[in-house]
Design a protein around this motif. Sequence first.
Motif, PDB file in Angstrom:
ATOM      1  N   TRP A 296       3.186  -3.991   2.147  1.00 16.77           N
ATOM      2  CA  TRP A 296       3.071  -2.401   1.652  1.00 16.77           C
ATOM      3  C   TRP A 296       1.934  -2.211   3.252  1.00 16.77           C
ATOM      4  O   TRP A 296       0.917  -3.203   3.345  1.00 16.77           O
ATOM      5  CB  TRP A 296       2.818  -1.439   0.736  1.00 16.77           C
ATOM      6  N   THR A 297       2.530  -1.683   4.102  1.00 17.35           N
ATOM      7  CA  THR A 297       0.955  -1.321   5.127  1.00 17.35           C
ATOM      8  C   THR A 297       0.695   0.389   4.581  1.00 17.35           C
ATOM      9  O   THR A 297       0.937   0.874   3.711  1.00 17.35           O
ATOM     10  CB  THR A 297       1.749  -0.935   6.428  1.00 17.35           C
ATOM     11  N   PRO A 298      -1.295  -0.042   4.736  1.00 12.68           N
ATOM     12  CA  PRO A 298      -1.760   0.898   4.602  1.00 12.68           C
ATOM     13  C   PRO A 298      -1.092   3.256   5.020  1.00 12.68           C
ATOM     14  O   PRO A 298      -1.498   3.738   4.501  1.00 12.68           O
ATOM     15  CB  PRO A 298      -3.018   1.370   5.699  1.00 12.68           C
ATOM     16  N   GLU A 299       0.143   2.554   6.476  1.00 13.31           N
ATOM     17  CA  GLU A 299       0.072   3.479   6.524  1.00 13.31           C
ATOM     18  C   GLU A 299       1.457   4.155   6.227  1.00 13.31           C
ATOM     19  O   GLU A 299       1.809   4.875   5.647  1.00 13.31           O
ATOM     20  CB  GLU A 299       1.114   3.496   7.988  1.00 13.31           C
ATOM     21  N   GLY A 300       2.691   2.915   4.856  1.00 17.74           N
ATOM     22  CA  GLY A 300       3.362   3.188   4.272  1.00 17.74           C
ATOM     23  C   GLY A 300       3.280   4.048   2.973  1.00 17.74           C
ATOM     24  O   GLY A 300       3.999   4.903   2.186  1.00 17.74           O
ATOM     25  N   ALA A 302       0.462   5.564   2.449  1.00 18.83           N
ATOM     26  CA  ALA A 302       0.029   6.972   2.398  1.00 18.83           C
ATOM     27  C   ALA A 302       1.554   8.646   2.392  1.00 18.83           C
ATOM     28  O   ALA A 302       0.557   9.255   2.045  1.00 18.83           O
ATOM     29  CB  ALA A 302      -1.564   6.824   4.356  1.00 18.83           C
ATOM     30  N   THR A 303       1.672   7.600   3.490  1.00 22.23           N
ATOM     31  CA  THR A 303       2.969   8.590   3.514  1.00 22.23           C
ATOM     32  C   THR A 303       3.911   8.764   2.395  1.00 22.23           C
ATOM     33  O   THR A 303       4.322   9.875   1.841  1.00 22.23           O
ATOM     34  CB  THR A 303       4.637   8.016   4.623  1.00 22.23           C
ATOM     35  N   SER A 336       9.838   3.778   2.852  1.00 19.98           N
ATOM     36  CA  SER A 336       7.921   3.281   3.072  1.00 19.98           C
ATOM     37  C   SER A 336       7.155   1.863   3.449  1.00 19.98           C
ATOM     38  O   SER A 336       6.793   1.890   3.917  1.00 19.98           O
ATOM     39  CB  SER A 336       7.487   4.334   2.519  1.00 19.98           C
ATOM     40  N   ARG A 339       6.753  -0.635   5.883  1.00 24.31           N
ATOM     41  CA  ARG A 339       6.498  -0.566   7.459  1.00 24.31           C
ATOM     42  C   ARG A 339       5.262  -0.238   8.181  1.00 24.31           C
ATOM     43  O   ARG A 339       4.252   0.607   6.604  1.00 24.31           O
ATOM     44  CB  ARG A 339       7.167   1.656   7.432  1.00 24.31           C
TER      45      ARG A 339
END
Length: 339
Positions: A296-300, A302-303, A336, A339
């Motif tokens: 997981w990425t922080p952006e994924g 958050a989504t 997500s 991503r």
Amino acid sequence: MPATQSRSAAASRSAGPSTSWDDVRLAPVVLVQGPESLLAERAVDALVDLARERDPQVEKIALEGASYQAGSLSVATSPSLFGEAKIVVVGGAEAATEELVADVTAYVPVADPGTTVVVVHGGGVRGKRMLDAIRASGAPVVLAEAIKKDSDKVAFVTAEFRRARRRIDASGVRALVEALGTDLRELAAACGQLVTDTEGTVTEQVVDRYYGGRVEATGFRVADAAVAGSTGEAVALLRHALATGADPVPLVAALAMKLRALAKVGAARGRGSASAKDLGMAPWQVDRARRELAGWTPEGLATAISAVAQADAEVKGAGRDPVFAVERAVLTIARSHGR
């Protein structure tokens, strides 16, 4: 020191010791306080057992806070014709009448040392004068605090098996909490059933055989698959759950709990090391979240969290189609990943 502070300090010094529900002792007055009714009941049962150990002929008398009438406590605690010991249990004191508050407050300073009066208060501010009087007397206070954190539920299950002198491994504890962790009374009953009906170490496979069909367990399986990015598996599990009567609300709750764990561990990793206790999680939950965060990425993340927040609102009335809302959230979470 101002007079009010002096009185407060004096009350604090004289307040009785606080103990957990499984560590009770007899006293002329005992306060059992907290919202977890199962633990309060266990504390009262333990006190009654101790009274019967001391005197097998002890008489148990029950009074109810909401229907209490003036003078009932005096009658209940007065010496009996044949001199039997008494234990008086005042239940539902969080709904106490003014008469109960007055009678208990008056009784505490002159409590009969041969009688035990147990006041059970589920929480709230009603009866504060009575509670203050009990605490200020030095009477023991037994805490029946709500068990909400997963780490506390894990500790509860582990202790249930330890008391029964049975072993349950970490995977079994996890599976049991995931299947029945929303209701402590049900969780305790499941522990009792597994102790009675099984032999040897209780594992995840054993728990799954008994409770794998529960909605909560299904919800966590959906969440596990979605967080792993397994879109097809997550949707298939979700549709099976819905087809067999699962409600979208607990399914979304399972998704939210899973993502909260990832977010907590991810934030702690950014700040440096944080213990499982600090995070309000069990060690195995932290370890699992750390492994899952690798994809997981922080952006994924958050989504995914935003998608679950939207689904939570929609399944609770803000949307027209709860089934569509939860499926959309599952798809968004799975997609997500990475991503």
